[in-house]
Scaffold this motif. Structure first.
Motif, PDB file in Angstrom:
ATOM      1  N   LEU A 139       0.831  -1.200   0.000  1.00 36.00           N
ATOM      2  CA  LEU A 139       0.000   0.000   0.000  1.00 36.00           C
ATOM      3  C   LEU A 139       0.870   1.257   0.000  1.00 36.00           C
ATOM      4  N   MET A 140       1.932   1.228   0.791  1.00 42.18           N
ATOM      5  CA  MET A 140       2.850   2.362   0.816  1.00 42.18           C
ATOM      6  C   MET A 140       3.419   2.634  -0.572  1.00 42.18           C
ATOM      7  N   GLU A 141       3.694   1.568  -1.322  1.00 39.72           N
ATOM      8  CA  GLU A 141       4.224   1.758  -2.666  1.00 39.72           C
ATOM      9  C   GLU A 141       3.184   2.360  -3.614  1.00 39.72           C
ATOM     10  N   THR A 142       1.905   2.112  -3.346  1.00 39.66           N
ATOM     11  CA  THR A 142       0.890   2.763  -4.186  1.00 39.66           C
ATOM     12  C   THR A 142       0.869   4.266  -3.941  1.00 39.66           C
ATOM     13  N   LEU A 143       1.215   4.694  -2.741  1.00 39.15           N
ATOM     14  CA  LEU A 143       1.312   6.126  -2.480  1.00 39.15           C
ATOM     15  C   LEU A 143       2.528   6.727  -3.178  1.00 39.15           C
ATOM     16  N   ARG A 144       3.587   5.942  -3.285  1.00 35.53           N
ATOM     17  CA  ARG A 144       4.733   6.388  -4.095  1.00 35.53           C
ATOM     18  C   ARG A 144       4.276   6.596  -5.549  1.00 35.53           C
ATOM     19  N   TYR A 145       3.476   5.649  -6.056  1.00 33.62           N
ATOM     20  CA  TYR A 145       2.972   5.773  -7.422  1.00 33.62           C
ATOM     21  C   TYR A 145       2.125   7.037  -7.579  1.00 33.62           C
ATOM     22  N   LEU A 146       1.292   7.334  -6.596  1.00 30.67           N
ATOM     23  CA  LEU A 146       0.463   8.542  -6.645  1.00 30.67           C
ATOM     24  C   LEU A 146       1.340   9.789  -6.759  1.00 30.67           C
ATOM     25  N   LEU A 147       2.420   9.841  -5.990  1.00 35.08           N
ATOM     26  CA  LEU A 147       3.311  10.993  -6.072  1.00 35.08           C
ATOM     27  C   LEU A 147       3.940  11.092  -7.461  1.00 35.08           C
ATOM     28  N   HIS A 148       4.283   9.956  -8.060  1.00 39.65           N
ATOM     29  CA  HIS A 148       4.826   9.968  -9.416  1.00 39.65           C
ATOM     30  C   HIS A 148       3.792  10.490 -10.421  1.00 39.65           C
ATOM     31  N   CYS A 149       2.526  10.136 -10.246  1.00 41.43           N
ATOM     32  CA  CYS A 149       1.485  10.649 -11.148  1.00 41.43           C
ATOM     33  C   CYS A 149       1.390  12.168 -11.048  1.00 41.43           C
ATOM     34  N   TRP A 150       1.495  12.685  -9.843  1.00 43.40           N
ATOM     35  CA  TRP A 150       1.513  14.144  -9.668  1.00 43.40           C
ATOM     36  C   TRP A 150       2.703  14.735 -10.425  1.00 43.40           C
ATOM     37  N   ALA A 151       3.865  14.127 -10.243  1.00 45.18           N
ATOM     38  CA  ALA A 151       5.081  14.674 -10.865  1.00 45.18           C
ATOM     39  C   ALA A 151       4.983  14.691 -12.382  1.00 45.18           C
ATOM     40  N   LYS A 152       4.239  13.751 -12.971  1.00 43.73           N
ATOM     41  CA  LYS A 152       4.110  13.658 -14.425  1.00 43.73           C
ATOM     42  C   LYS A 152       3.005  14.558 -14.983  1.00 43.73           C
ATOM     43  N   THR A 153       2.275  15.235 -14.132  1.00 42.10           N
ATOM     44  CA  THR A 153       1.173  16.078 -14.584  1.00 42.10           C
ATOM     45  C   THR A 153       1.701  17.264 -15.378  1.00 42.10           C
ATOM     46  N   PRO A 154       1.298  17.412 -16.642  1.00 40.63           N
ATOM     47  CA  PRO A 154       1.769  18.565 -17.428  1.00 40.63           C
ATOM     48  C   PRO A 154       1.347  19.882 -16.781  1.00 40.63           C
ATOM     49  N   ASP A 155       2.266  20.847 -16.801  1.00 42.08           N
ATOM     50  CA  ASP A 155       1.976  22.204 -16.323  1.00 42.08           C
ATOM     51  C   ASP A 155       1.641  22.257 -14.835  1.00 42.08           C
ATOM     52  N   LEU A 156       2.121  21.280 -14.069  1.00 42.24           N
ATOM     53  CA  LEU A 156       1.945  21.342 -12.619  1.00 42.24           C
ATOM     54  C   LEU A 156       2.689  22.562 -12.081  1.00 42.24           C
ATOM     55  N   SER A 157       2.038  23.295 -11.190  1.00 41.41           N
ATOM     56  CA  SER A 157       2.658  24.494 -10.640  1.00 41.41           C
ATOM     57  C   SER A 157       3.451  24.172  -9.382  1.00 41.41           C
ATOM     58  N   GLY A 158       4.184  25.164  -8.885  1.00 38.53           N
ATOM     59  CA  GLY A 158       4.898  24.986  -7.629  1.00 38.53           C
ATOM     60  C   GLY A 158       3.962  24.692  -6.480  1.00 38.53           C
ATOM     61  N   VAL A 159       2.853  25.419  -6.425  1.00 33.84           N
ATOM     62  CA  VAL A 159       1.853  25.148  -5.383  1.00 33.84           C
ATOM     63  C   VAL A 159       1.253  23.767  -5.568  1.00 33.84           C
ATOM     64  N   GLY A 160       1.044  23.365  -6.821  1.00 32.40           N
ATOM     65  CA  GLY A 160       0.503  22.027  -7.081  1.00 32.40           C
ATOM     66  C   GLY A 160       1.416  20.936  -6.555  1.00 32.40           C
ATOM     67  N   TRP A 161       2.713  21.081  -6.772  1.00 32.10           N
ATOM     68  CA  TRP A 161       3.658  20.083  -6.277  1.00 32.10           C
ATOM     69  C   TRP A 161       3.664  20.054  -4.745  1.00 32.10           C
ATOM     70  N   ARG A 162       3.600  21.211  -4.133  1.00 28.19           N
ATOM     71  CA  ARG A 162       3.533  21.261  -2.669  1.00 28.19           C
ATOM     72  C   ARG A 162       2.267  20.581  -2.167  1.00 28.19           C
ATOM     73  N   SER A 163       1.149  20.800  -2.840  1.00 29.51           N
ATOM     74  CA  SER A 163      -0.111  20.148  -2.466  1.00 29.51           C
ATOM     75  C   SER A 163      -0.014  18.640  -2.615  1.00 29.51           C
ATOM     76  N   ALA A 164       0.653  18.191  -3.687  1.00 25.28           N
ATOM     77  CA  ALA A 164       0.833  16.754  -3.909  1.00 25.28           C
ATOM     78  C   ALA A 164       1.570  16.132  -2.737  1.00 25.28           C
ATOM     79  N   LYS A 165       2.648  16.756  -2.316  1.00 27.16           N
ATOM     80  CA  LYS A 165       3.424  16.213  -1.206  1.00 27.16           C
ATOM     81  C   LYS A 165       2.601  16.207   0.087  1.00 27.16           C
ATOM     82  N   ASP A 166       1.838  17.264   0.315  1.00 26.22           N
ATOM     83  CA  ASP A 166       0.992  17.314   1.517  1.00 26.22           C
ATOM     84  C   ASP A 166      -0.046  16.195   1.504  1.00 26.22           C
TER      85      ASP A 166
END
Length: 415
Positions: free
Chosen positions: A58-85
């Motif tokens: 399950l923990m690895e699926t959360l790693r995958y979720l973070l990778h999906c955020w990182a691959k999002t086109p045009d993700l902003s700085g605030v968006g990346w911070r929100s992803a980590k939160d």
């Protein structure tokens, strides 16, 4: 409609360098995740806790979720911070619950009896229904601060600290978005959606597009996992406290009714209904506001939002209807029409309580008046509000919506 504030632009500039340095490669994202996990273990006192194979996966699926955020086109700085939160909060919740289960084995014996799940299309008064039902002396809903900081009954001082910390998070959203208070007013001490207890959800993609995530969620992820954790979290929250029926809600649960019925075999289901044309314009407006916070300026495509969410919601509601029919237990399901709940609450709500086997008396009548007053003043999400939206702004027309949802559901939603 201006959806964001000047503060958002300033923060995006300040955070862009960190986004670039942390999300540029698979290795960098993995390093961020490992650092987050180490911090969460320190903060939750679980440095020596060994997760079983299921939780490790399950923990690895959360790693995958973070990778999906990182691959999002045009993700902003605030968006990346929100992803980590977002990801870190779920890591912390998992570790906290497993620590408490190890320290207090009796928590696992808590019986979550006859929970009530409120679900329906978004913007159909699911919030209002949850708040009203949870007002009963026999029921209660998890508050937002409790889901951010899962734990046994805290001291009064610790309770205040957790509430303040949660409210601070909410206030930051209001600094960035001009529209959010009218779309989804909330408060650290109000009931909130069980979304905050789940690791994964279709509605993660209302925040940002997350390439590949929905296909993975549908085909590779065991969605029962989330509801087993919801059960575990509720056991923690009710341990040592008065026993009441839990009232849970999230519109995204239309995609997961089968999981709910498997994990909570005695659950009752409240299904809210409203004209899908109004639902679609309101939901698309909400998604546009969220995308505007998390993506760079000019990257939001309203028509793509319309196409995507018309398809997703129509499929989700059809799936929900099929699961309900296959369940073969009509007494477990209660239908609530939006216009009856909001237009004739003094007859609709007592009947709803009767169907849910909840007592109704003068105190409940008084609490209903309080809830309706707050809603009418704009303090609730499903009554009089300033949230303006148009279906045409998303490249859709009413006939498309009617066709997507089908004549059977349109008849159910009418009235």
């Amino acid at each position: 409609m201006q959806r964001t504030t000047q503060m958002l632009g300033v923060l995006n500039i300040l955070m862009e360098g960190q986004r670039r340095s942390e999300s540029g490669t698979t290795r960098k994202v993995d390093a961020v995740f490992d650092k987050m996990q180490a911090k969460a273990r320190k903060d939750t006192g679980t440095a020596g806790l060994v997760l079983d194979d299921e939780d490790a996966a399950l923990m690895e699926t959360l790693r995958y979720l973070l990778h999906c955020w990182a691959k999002t086109p045009d993700l902003s700085g605030v968006g990346w911070r929100s992803a980590k939160d977002m990801v870190e909060a779920r890591i912390s919740n998992l570790l906290t619950v497993r620590r408490l289960q190890a320290q207090h084995p009796e928590v696992r014996d808590e019986v979550v009896e006859r929970p009530i799940f409120v679900l329906g299309l978004p913007r159909t008064a699911t919030t209002l229904a949850q708040h009203i039902i949870a007002g009963s002396d026999s029921a209660r809903a998890p508050f937002l601060w409790e889901m951010y900081y899962l734990g046994l009954e805290p001291s009064p001082e610790e309770r205040r600290r957790r509430i303040r910390a949660t409210q601070k998070r909410l206030d930051m959203t209001l600094l960035l978005s001009k529209s959010w208070t009218s779309i989804h007013p909330t408060n650290a001490e109000w009931p909130e959606e069980d979304f905050w207890l789940k690791f994964h959800a279709v509605f993660h993609t209302t925040v940002a597009p997350l390439p590949g995530y929905l296909d993975w969620y549908r085909t590779s992820y065991d969605r029962d996992t989330d509801f087993r954790f919801v059960r575990d979290a509720l056991q923690v929250l009710q341990a040592g406290r008065p026993k009441q029926r839990w009232v849970l809600k999230h519109p995204g649960n239309i995609f997961n009714l089968d999981s709910i019925l498997r994990v909570f075999p005695d659950a009752q289901i409240v299904l809210t209904h409203r004209d899908p044309t109004t639902v679609m314009s309101s939901l698309c407006s909400m998604v546009e506001s969220l995308y505007s916070i998390h993506l760079k300026r000019g990257a939001v495509d309203p028509e793509e939002i319309g196409r995507t969410w018309l398809r997703e919601l129509a499929q989700g509601m059809e799936q929900c209807r099929q699961v309900r029919a296959a369940a073969g237990q009509p007494g477990r399901f209660v239908d609530v029409k939006y216009h009856r709940l909001t237009g004739s609450p003094h007859s609709a709500v007592p009947e709803l309580f009767r169907q849910l086997d909840l007592p109704w008396g003068p105190d409940d009548e008084a609490r209903l008046e309080e809830q309706l007053t707050r809603t009418g003043q704009g303090g609730g999400r499903d009554g009089v509000r300033r949230h303006e939206h148009s279906l045409l702004g998303y490249g859709l027309d009413p006939s498309e919506v009617d066709d997507a949802f089908g004549s059977d559901y349109m008849r159910i939603a009418a009235g």
